[in-house]
Write a protein that holds these residues in place. Structure first.
Motif, PDB file in Angstrom:
ATOM      1  N   ASP A 160       0.832  -1.212   0.000  1.00 13.27           N
ATOM      2  CA  ASP A 160       0.000   0.000   0.000  1.00 13.27           C
ATOM      3  C   ASP A 160       0.862   1.255   0.000  1.00 13.27           C
ATOM      4  O   ASP A 160       0.464   2.295  -0.553  1.00 13.27           O
ATOM      5  N   ILE A 161       2.023   1.174   0.634  1.00 15.23           N
ATOM      6  CA  ILE A 161       2.930   2.329   0.587  1.00 15.23           C
ATOM      7  C   ILE A 161       3.491   2.499  -0.816  1.00 15.23           C
ATOM      8  O   ILE A 161       3.614   3.614  -1.327  1.00 15.23           O
ATOM      9  N   LEU A 162       3.802   1.370  -1.462  1.00 14.65           N
ATOM     10  CA  LEU A 162       4.253   1.464  -2.861  1.00 14.65           C
ATOM     11  C   LEU A 162       3.165   2.090  -3.730  1.00 14.65           C
ATOM     12  O   LEU A 162       3.450   2.945  -4.594  1.00 14.65           O
ATOM     13  N   ARG A 163       1.921   1.689  -3.500  1.00 16.06           N
ATOM     14  CA  ARG A 163       0.813   2.268  -4.296  1.00 16.06           C
ATOM     15  C   ARG A 163       0.686   3.762  -4.028  1.00 16.06           C
ATOM     16  O   ARG A 163       0.451   4.557  -4.952  1.00 16.06           O
ATOM     17  N   SER A 168       2.940   1.036  -9.827  1.00 11.68           N
ATOM     18  CA  SER A 168       1.855   0.275 -10.452  1.00 11.68           C
ATOM     19  C   SER A 168       1.783  -1.145  -9.893  1.00 11.68           C
ATOM     20  O   SER A 168       2.731  -1.636  -9.274  1.00 11.68           O
ATOM     21  N   GLU A 169       0.656  -1.795 -10.177  1.00 10.68           N
ATOM     22  CA  GLU A 169       0.521  -3.201  -9.781  1.00 10.68           C
ATOM     23  C   GLU A 169       1.547  -4.064 -10.514  1.00 10.68           C
ATOM     24  O   GLU A 169       2.050  -5.050  -9.976  1.00 10.68           O
ATOM     25  N   ALA A 201       4.737   8.961   1.600  1.00 14.69           N
ATOM     26  CA  ALA A 201       3.957   7.732   1.734  1.00 14.69           C
ATOM     27  C   ALA A 201       4.338   6.931   2.977  1.00 14.69           C
ATOM     28  O   ALA A 201       3.573   6.086   3.437  1.00 14.69           O
ATOM     29  N   ALA A 202       5.533   7.163   3.499  1.00 16.33           N
ATOM     30  CA  ALA A 202       5.992   6.414   4.674  1.00 16.33           C
ATOM     31  C   ALA A 202       6.788   7.342   5.590  1.00 16.33           C
ATOM     32  O   ALA A 202       7.451   8.282   5.124  1.00 16.33           O
ATOM     33  N   LYS A 203       6.713   7.071   6.887  1.00 15.59           N
ATOM     34  CA  LYS A 203       7.521   7.829   7.859  1.00 15.59           C
ATOM     35  C   LYS A 203       8.958   7.324   7.847  1.00 15.59           C
ATOM     36  O   LYS A 203       9.902   8.100   7.982  1.00 15.59           O
ATOM     37  N   TYR A 204       9.090   5.990   7.705  1.00 14.67           N
ATOM     38  CA  TYR A 204      10.408   5.365   7.649  1.00 14.67           C
ATOM     39  C   TYR A 204      10.511   4.568   6.353  1.00 14.67           C
ATOM     40  O   TYR A 204       9.538   3.962   5.907  1.00 14.67           O
ATOM     41  N   LYS A 307      -1.591  -6.949   0.328  1.00 17.39           N
ATOM     42  CA  LYS A 307      -1.020  -5.928   1.220  1.00 17.39           C
ATOM     43  C   LYS A 307       0.504  -5.983   1.277  1.00 17.39           C
ATOM     44  O   LYS A 307       1.168  -4.949   1.370  1.00 17.39           O
ATOM     45  N   LEU A 308       1.066  -7.192   1.254  1.00 16.84           N
ATOM     46  CA  LEU A 308       2.505  -7.352   1.474  1.00 16.84           C
ATOM     47  C   LEU A 308       3.161  -8.187   0.377  1.00 16.84           C
ATOM     48  O   LEU A 308       2.549  -9.104  -0.170  1.00 16.84           O
TER      49      LEU A 308
END
Length: 447
Positions: A160-163, A168-169, A201-204, A307-308
């Motif tokens: 989800d962070i990648l999205r 892309s998928e 998209a991410a904190k870390y 998700k992962l």
């Protein structure tokens, strides 16, 4: 069927070899009290029950009894030291449950029996064991144990962070294959993680374990560090490889993908960063799947893999080979008068039905390929089935008593680089000096 044939063979051998009068043969089983894996010892007890049933069917009054020596050691390292102490005073068990990296010490102490003849003489019983796992029980090229379980330590990626980053998928789906092909490197990993932070998209970007431990070995292997010389049964390291490994860690901190204070985090905060959706990636073990399902509110296989994504530790440079780490627990057979019988009990306990009960109950990958086709695995072990193909890329801890010291010293370099106290080059020099001082002849400096 295979298990029944083995039991029959063992029972008949015991019946034929036994004296005319009834005899109870006691097999001593050493196992740490381990609530996380009670069937490591329990499956040996069940194997003895199987064998006794066959003896009874054969008309023999001989029986095998298991004397469980259950220890309260705090971890497998402490338990191995206690086992060596027991052996030194003549209290050698017939079977022991142990971490594989202690095999070298057990062999040198005269504790562990060489199982090559047993394994090759009973090939049909061991032919389905995942071949790479045998590397975990070898010492100087010979096998002194039977894998009891397996696991995979890998890189987890939050899709989800990648999205949210705009990936892309197709990109997400292709990522594991790119890693296996050596097209996506450790530096690409850090660049992707930095992009996750920079995009908001991410904190870390990513997190690793916050303390010393074997997980770092897969990252070291990605940079060509082979930490064990099997011919000489010694630990080893290369200055160039170690420097490149530390350069990579320094790069990851400097591009903002890896927290500079990562080595001062707690395990709780490390888990929370990934399971709370703040970190794009994390490297750790397959046993995390249950907690990840719970934390992310996922309901099953399809939900989970939407998700992962799982990947190996990528190669250090393009075209290189990815790595991951497995850390099997093993059965050791003591070099005692009961070693042949003990080895057959271990063979029984290592068959698919019994091993599957342990694997499913403890989130461990199987030791036999065929287990993944069993109904219980299909129903409850989808994550373990998914992880099994990754075992062919697995590295193992060396079967050397000082691997713990080796890991602690190389980890001091990780801390020095990530916190900015040393350059990668200086950290490598410091670590090499410490390895030579602390480990002496047990370590080979290759360059």
């Amino acid at each position: 069927m295979k298990s029944a044939l083995l039991a029959a063979t063992a029972a008949l051998a015991l019946a034929n070899a036994a004296p005319a009068f009834a005899e109870d043969i006691t097999v001593k089983l050493w196992s740490m009290a381990d609530r996380s894996g009670p069937l490591r010892a329990g499956n040996i007890v069940t194997a003895a029950d199987e064998l006794n049933a066959m003896l009874e069917a054969a008309g023999s009054e001989n029986r095998v009894k298991i004397e469980l020596i259950e220890t309260n050691s705090k971890g497998f390292d402490a338990d191995a030291l206690d086992l060596l102490k027991a052996h030194s005073v003549g209290e050698t068990p017939d079977i022991a449950v142990a971490a594989h990296e202690w095999i070298g010490s057990f062999v040198e102490a005269g504790l562990a029996a060489n199982l090559e003849d047993h394994i090759t003489g009973n090939e049909v019983l061991y032919a389905d064991i995942i071949p790479n796992l045998w590397n975990a029980v070898k010492y100087k090229g010979e096998r002194y144990g039977i894998p009891q379980d397996s696991e995979v330590r890998m890189f987890f990626v939050n899709n989800d962070i990648l999205r949210a980053m705009g990936k892309s998928e197709d990109f997400i789906t292709a990522l594991p294959g790119q890693v296996e092909a050596g097209e996506f490197t450790m530096y690409d990993w850090c660049d992707l993680a930095a992009e996750a932070v920079d995009s908001g998209a991410a904190k870390y970007g990513w997190v690793h374990r916050p303390n010393v431990g074997p997980d770092f070995q897969m990252a070291m292997a990605s940079f060509g560090i082979d930490i064990y010389n099997e011919d000489e049964a010694k630990l080893q390291i290369t200055k160039d490889g170690l420097t490149e490994y530390y350069k990579w860690l320094g790069y990851c901190v400097n591009n903002g993908s890896l927290p500079a204070d990562m080595t001062s985090w707690s395990w709780d905060s490390t888990h929370a960063a990934f399971r709370g959706g703040e970190a794009m990636g994390k490297f750790h073990g397959i046993w995390n799947v249950g907690k990840q399902l719970e934390s992310f509110g996922l309901t099953g296989k399809d939900d989970y893999f939407h998700k992962l994504t799982w990947i190996h530790a990528p190669a250090g440079e393009k075209g290189g080979a990815p790595k991951n780490l497995s850390h099997p627990i093993v059965y050791i057979v003591g070099d005692t008068e009961n070693k042949d019988l003990a080895a057959m009990l271990v063979a029984l306990a290592s068959q698919p039905v019994l091993n599957t009960r342990h694997a499913i109950g403890t989130n461990h990958t199987p030791i036999n390929f065929g287990q993944v086709a069993m109904p219980e695995f299909q129903e409850k072990g989808w994550a373990l089935i998914a992880g099994t193909p990754m075992l062919k890329y697995s590295e193992f801890m060396p079967n050397h008593a000082k691997i713990g010291q080796y890991n602690a010293i190389t980890y001091s370099g990780v801390q020095a680089v990530e916190t900015g106290e040393m350059t990668p080059e200086d950290a490598a020099e410091m670590v090499l000096e410490e390895l030579e001082i602390e480990l002496g002849d047990d370590v080979i400096i290759l360059d």
